[in-house]
Design a protein around this motif. Structure first.
Motif, PDB file in Angstrom:
ATOM      1  N   ALA A 197       1.190  -1.198   0.156  1.00 13.72           N
ATOM      2  CA  ALA A 197       0.087  -0.125  -0.237  1.00 13.72           C
ATOM      3  C   ALA A 197       0.721   1.232   0.138  1.00 13.72           C
ATOM      4  CB  ALA A 197      -0.776  -0.123   1.154  1.00 13.72           C
ATOM      5  N   LEU A 198       2.057   0.676   0.701  1.00 14.19           N
ATOM      6  CA  LEU A 198       2.646   2.237   0.368  1.00 14.19           C
ATOM      7  C   LEU A 198       3.595   2.735  -0.490  1.00 14.19           C
ATOM      8  CD1 LEU A 198       4.651   4.807   2.294  1.00 14.19           C
ATOM      9  CD2 LEU A 198       5.565   2.809   2.555  1.00 14.19           C
ATOM     10  N   VAL A 199       4.209   2.118  -1.181  1.00 15.35           N
ATOM     11  CA  VAL A 199       4.307   1.369  -2.641  1.00 15.35           C
ATOM     12  C   VAL A 199       3.875   2.250  -3.135  1.00 15.35           C
ATOM     13  CG1 VAL A 199       5.416   0.598  -4.189  1.00 15.35           C
ATOM     14  CG2 VAL A 199       5.681  -0.391  -2.115  1.00 15.35           C
ATOM     15  N   ALA A 252      10.891  14.915  -0.622  1.00 15.10           N
ATOM     16  CA  ALA A 252      11.849  15.660  -1.518  1.00 15.10           C
ATOM     17  C   ALA A 252      12.935  14.556  -2.470  1.00 15.10           C
ATOM     18  CB  ALA A 252      12.414  16.348  -0.911  1.00 15.10           C
ATOM     19  N   LEU A 253      13.261  13.593  -2.140  1.00 12.12           N
ATOM     20  CA  LEU A 253      13.796  12.804  -3.174  1.00 12.12           C
ATOM     21  C   LEU A 253      13.319  12.528  -4.057  1.00 12.12           C
ATOM     22  CD1 LEU A 253      16.107  10.906  -0.520  1.00 12.12           C
ATOM     23  CD2 LEU A 253      16.534  13.122  -1.749  1.00 12.12           C
ATOM     24  N   LEU A 254      12.004  11.987  -3.958  1.00  8.87           N
ATOM     25  CA  LEU A 254      11.343  11.330  -4.860  1.00  8.87           C
ATOM     26  C   LEU A 254      10.629  12.527  -5.725  1.00  8.87           C
ATOM     27  CD1 LEU A 254       9.174   8.869  -2.666  1.00  8.87           C
ATOM     28  CD2 LEU A 254      10.271   7.885  -4.356  1.00  8.87           C
ATOM     29  N   LEU A 255      10.321  13.247  -4.623  1.00  6.04           N
ATOM     30  CA  LEU A 255      10.117  14.854  -5.866  1.00  6.04           C
ATOM     31  C   LEU A 255      11.468  15.200  -7.511  1.00  6.04           C
ATOM     32  CD1 LEU A 255       8.278  16.904  -4.374  1.00  6.04           C
ATOM     33  CD2 LEU A 255       6.881  15.484  -5.691  1.00  6.04           C
ATOM     34  N   LEU A 256      12.907  14.985  -6.512  1.00  2.15           N
ATOM     35  CA  LEU A 256      13.253  15.433  -7.431  1.00  2.15           C
ATOM     36  C   LEU A 256      14.078  13.727  -8.415  1.00  2.15           C
ATOM     37  CD1 LEU A 256      16.622  15.902  -5.248  1.00  2.15           C
ATOM     38  CD2 LEU A 256      16.288  17.414  -7.153  1.00  2.15           C
ATOM     39  N   ALA A 257      13.477  12.443  -8.457  1.00  2.63           N
ATOM     40  CA  ALA A 257      13.778  11.268  -8.876  1.00  2.63           C
ATOM     41  C   ALA A 257      12.405  11.881  -9.919  1.00  2.63           C
ATOM     42  CB  ALA A 257      13.359  10.339  -7.686  1.00  2.63           C
ATOM     43  N   GLY A 258      11.571  12.477  -9.813  1.00  2.00           N
ATOM     44  CA  GLY A 258      10.273  12.536 -11.218  1.00  2.00           C
ATOM     45  C   GLY A 258      10.795  13.984 -12.281  1.00  2.00           C
ATOM     46  N   ALA A 314       3.902  13.254  -3.702  1.00  7.18           N
ATOM     47  CA  ALA A 314       3.454  14.290  -2.225  1.00  7.18           C
ATOM     48  C   ALA A 314       2.422  14.465  -1.675  1.00  7.18           C
ATOM     49  CB  ALA A 314       3.035  15.428  -3.057  1.00  7.18           C
ATOM     50  N   THR A 315       1.339  13.007  -1.945  1.00  5.72           N
ATOM     51  CA  THR A 315       0.305  12.987  -0.632  1.00  5.72           C
ATOM     52  C   THR A 315       1.248  11.559   0.001  1.00  5.72           C
ATOM     53  OG1 THR A 315      -0.793  12.274  -1.708  1.00  5.72           O
ATOM     54  CG2 THR A 315      -1.648  14.339  -1.611  1.00  5.72           C
ATOM     55  N   ALA A 316       1.789  10.429  -0.398  1.00  8.21           N
ATOM     56  CA  ALA A 316       1.897   9.521   0.533  1.00  8.21           C
ATOM     57  C   ALA A 316       2.660   9.386   1.880  1.00  8.21           C
ATOM     58  CB  ALA A 316       3.473   8.486  -0.508  1.00  8.21           C
ATOM     59  N   ARG A 328      11.776  14.187   3.731  1.00  2.00           N
ATOM     60  CA  ARG A 328      13.156  13.762   3.587  1.00  2.00           C
ATOM     61  C   ARG A 328      13.169  13.378   1.546  1.00  2.00           C
ATOM     62  NH1 ARG A 328      16.067   9.424   4.094  1.00  2.00           N
ATOM     63  NH2 ARG A 328      18.658   9.303   3.073  1.00  2.00           N
ATOM     64  N   LEU A 329      12.395  12.197   2.340  1.00  2.00           N
ATOM     65  CA  LEU A 329      11.815  10.764   1.073  1.00  2.00           C
ATOM     66  C   LEU A 329      11.885  11.564   0.079  1.00  2.00           C
ATOM     67  CD1 LEU A 329      12.199   8.205   0.037  1.00  2.00           C
ATOM     68  CD2 LEU A 329      10.400   7.160   1.160  1.00  2.00           C
TER      69      LEU A 329
END
Length: 184
Positions: free
Chosen positions: A79-81, A99-105, A89-91, A96-97
């Motif tokens: 469910a988290l994945v 912000a990193l996921l937004l960079l990855a995107g 942005a809402t997960a 920290r994670l």
């Protein structure tokens, strides 16, 4: 059916890498380093980045295998994945994670759009330069892996149980070849 002849009907990138073992080994070593080597990012965080990028690229095989690997690394939390894949942005992840996921995107879409403000936001959320570096490199590498799999039409199973098995094996054994074919 793959666009090239592969030595055995092995799904995904592993089948493609078996067709060219020397480069397949190097790609496996790269994946091992990025996803299992020393990093301030946990295995689960790195697998989440791989799953998120693969999902954004629409690569079914890599999305399935890395979604399962991330879930296994998170103790089975599919469910988290899936929440991360829907919208980081809402997960329910750390700032920290997030912000990193937004960079990855951004790297996945058009890496040139990564700004100094994006990096500053990641730092403000607790990411250090190594975490930022690793995130960008994982995202970039998974764009390459995704295009390799899709560009050669790798065998892509339909059964979710196959991906669960692959994800469990990746978390347990990593990405280096296991008895011949590249394990990825």
């Amino acid at each position: 059916m793959p666009h090239i002849e592969i030595p055995a009907p092995v799904p995904g990138i592993r089948g493609l890498m078996a067709a060219k073992p020397a480069s397949g080994r190097r790609l496996s070593e790269l994946a091992e380093q990025l996803l299992r080597g020393a990093s301030p990012l946990s295995v689960a965080e790195r697998e989440l980045i791989a799953a998120y990028v693969s999902h954004g690229n629409g690569t079914r095989y890599c999305t399935g295998s890395h979604t399962a690997a991330a879930a296994h690394a998170l103790g089975g939390d599919y469910a988290l994945v899936e929440a991360v894949q829907r919208d980081p942005a809402t997960a329910p992840v750390s700032e920290r994670l997030r912000a990193l996921l937004l960079l990855a995107g951004k790297v996945r879409g058009d890496a040139r759009t990564v700004s100094a403000q994006d990096v500053a936001a990641a730092r403000a959320a607790g990411a250090d330069d190594e975490a930022i570096h690793d995130t960008v490199l994982i995202a970039a590498a998974f764009c390459m892996f995704n295009r390799y799999v899709d560009g050669l039409a790798a065998i892509t199973p339909e059964d979710p149980a196959v991906y669960d098995e692959i994800g469990g094996a990746l978390v347990a054994r990593g990405y280096l070849p296991q008895g011949g074919a590249a394990a990825r």
